[in-house]
Design a protein around this motif. Structure first.
Motif, PDB file in Angstrom:
ATOM      1  N   VAL A 353      26.985  28.711  51.122  1.00 51.78           N
ATOM      2  CA  VAL A 353      25.716  28.394  51.778  1.00 51.78           C
ATOM      3  C   VAL A 353      25.313  26.966  51.418  1.00 51.78           C
ATOM      4  N   VAL A 354      25.100  26.162  52.470  1.00 47.30           N
ATOM      5  CA  VAL A 354      24.636  24.786  52.249  1.00 47.30           C
ATOM      6  C   VAL A 354      23.178  24.727  52.706  1.00 47.30           C
ATOM      7  N   PRO A 355      22.241  24.790  51.787  1.00 46.75           N
ATOM      8  CA  PRO A 355      20.829  24.864  52.189  1.00 46.75           C
ATOM      9  C   PRO A 355      20.318  23.542  52.752  1.00 46.75           C
ATOM     10  N   ASP A 356      19.349  23.618  53.667  1.00 50.84           N
ATOM     11  CA  ASP A 356      18.789  22.350  54.142  1.00 50.84           C
ATOM     12  C   ASP A 356      17.420  22.073  53.523  1.00 50.84           C
ATOM     13  N   SER A 357      17.002  22.963  52.648  1.00 47.31           N
ATOM     14  CA  SER A 357      15.788  22.676  51.865  1.00 47.31           C
ATOM     15  C   SER A 357      16.024  23.183  50.442  1.00 47.31           C
ATOM     16  N   PRO A 358      15.210  22.741  49.482  1.00 47.08           N
ATOM     17  CA  PRO A 358      15.455  23.141  48.090  1.00 47.08           C
ATOM     18  C   PRO A 358      15.488  24.663  47.921  1.00 47.08           C
ATOM     19  N   ASN A 359      16.384  25.115  47.084  1.00 52.28           N
ATOM     20  CA  ASN A 359      16.578  26.554  46.882  1.00 52.28           C
ATOM     21  C   ASN A 359      16.821  26.928  45.428  1.00 52.28           C
ATOM     22  N   ALA A 360      16.906  25.916  44.546  1.00 48.15           N
ATOM     23  CA  ALA A 360      17.323  26.253  43.180  1.00 48.15           C
ATOM     24  C   ALA A 360      16.623  25.381  42.146  1.00 48.15           C
TER      25      ALA A 360
END
Ligand code: UTP
Length: 416
Positions: A353-360
């Motif tokens: 998964v390549v997120p397009d908003s912060p996730n971690a």
């Protein structure tokens, strides 16, 4: 291995991180071992408490903040020569080493590769690493010594960094004799539920633990021991992204020695009262750096009887430490600061998964948080145009970018 696997499973169960073995069976033997090793090294209690802290309101500032004394390098008068001579003597005796912190991700600059390999666009097309090497070699020559150079990398960029140096014949340095590479520490990245992320390779997603990791990594990697063997007593620690960094400064060193302090830092005066930089101060009577977000408008604008800002000395990541101080600081853990970032990961079904908003959440220690562990330190104001040309952002940002750094570099070296 089976016994180890069982032990690891028990640890993961205890901390609710069992998902880390979801893809274990699909890994080859080498990666299985690497994963187990990674898990064994994780301090799960620390990860848990870091996660708990992400949902807590930041602590209200109870600290007593007061101004810190500083010296202005160009207002030292007779003392200039006095300090310079003390520093010169120590440098000639081989007591100084330089450390360049090059483990950062350089996200804002967006260069594909370690930041030190970046070409700021001079006619020579020299990389940041080469500009630093040039200055260090030049300074060493003045004192008839080779200043040992220690480069901190991260696991992510170590290979690319060392290969780059190899390709350039270490800019005249000798690997493991006068130039040393070491890898900084890491911490796992976690999602908003407190679960540790798995990276694209099926291993734990870890990220460099911030420039505050410098003390512990210098010690753990045997670098301070090496320094001692070489007769080094003082260490200049700076970033990779200031192309005017002056790593060898006899005046700074002379001040530290003469005043009997173990830390001496350079500052440049703030461009204006509201410039968004951290400034030197005293916190509860101990030296420290206060972030611009922590300072009130009134404090930011306050001046002394000479009209100088009371909190005007910006921290520019140009600091000198005694080897003793580094070892002491390396033995005491620093607080971690949290950043919410975009991090590519492997989900429970094995999809990337390549997120397009912060996730971690990523956790970083800051080098200056260790300043509070010394009773006193020296702060030396230097000239911005002589010593500070940071490359932080892409040109589109317009500030602290390759274009501004190039301009400052060319002006200083009269290249136009
Ligand atoms: P910055 O805080 O400017 O971070 O680092 P950065 O990684 O270069 O850039 P961004 O924030 O991702 O855009 C200041 C100095 O500290 C080093 C950097 O390499 C730079 O020289 N650093 C930072 C490390 O060595 N390790 C870290 O974990 C963080």
């Amino acid at each position: 291995m089976d016994k180890k696997l069982e032990e690891v499973k028990a640890i993961l169960k205890k901390y609710g991180q069992e998902h880390l073995l979801n893809h274990y069976d699909k890994l080859d033997e080498k990666h299985q071992k690497m994963l187990i090793n990674q898990i064994e090294k994780i301090n799960f209690e620390l990860v848990n408490s870091l996660y708990q802290n992400t949902s807590k309101e930041p602590k209200k500032q109870q600290d007593e903040i007061t101004p810190i004394d500083y010296l202005d390098k160009y207002k030292l008068n007779d003392k200039y020569k006095y300090y310079e001579n003390i520093g010169k003597k120590a440098i000639k005796e081989g007591k100084l080493a330089a450390v360049t912190m090059a483990g950062g991700q350089g996200t804002r600059l967006g260069h594909n590769g370690p930041k030190g390999t970046f070409d700021i666009g001079l006619d020579s097309h020299k990389s940041l690493f080469e500009l630093l090497a040039d200055s260090l070699k030049e300074e060493g020559k003045k004192y008839g010594v080779i200043i040992p150079w220690f480069i901190m990398t991260s696991r992510e960029n170590n290979k690319a960094t060392v290969e780059f140096f190899e390709k350039h014949k270490f800019f005249g340095y000798q690997k493991d004799k006068s130039i040393f590479f070491f890898i900084q520490g890491e911490l796992p990245m976690i999602d908003t539920e407190g679960k540790i992320l798995i990276g694209e390779d099926g291993l734990i997603k870890e990220a460099a633990d911030g420039h505050g990791g410098i003390y512990e990594s210098l010690v753990k990697n045997g670098m301070t021991e090496k320094m001692r063997q070489m007769g080094v007593e003082w260490v200049f620690i700076g970033g990779v992204d200031n192309c005017l960094v002056k790593m060898v400064d006899p005046v700074l060193m002379g001040i530290a020695i003469d005043k009997g302090v173990t830390v001496a830092c350079k500052s440049v005066v703030k461009a204006n009262a509201h410039e968004k930089v951290g400034v030197f101060c005293k916190r509860n009577g101990k030296p420290n750096v206060i972030e611009y977000s922590e300072i009130t408008e009134e404090m930011a604008e306050a001046t002394d009887e000479n009209g100088e800002l009371l909190y005007g000395e910006s921290h520019i990541l140009c600091n000198l430490f005694s080897v003793d101080a580094i070892e002491r600081m390396g033995a005491n853990p620093l607080p971690y600061h949290v950043a919410y970032k975009k991090a590519t990961y492997m989900d429970k079904d094995g999809n990337i998964v390549v997120p397009d908003s912060p996730n971690a959440y990523k956790f970083e220690a800051f080098l200056f948080d260790a300043f509070g562990s010394v009773d006193d330190m020296a702060v030396l104001r230097v000239k911005r145009e002589e010593e500070f040309a940071p490359v932080k952002n892409a040109d589109s940002a317009g500030v602290d970018c390759p274009r501004t750094a190039r301009k400052l570099y060319k002006a200083f070296y009269h290249l136009d």
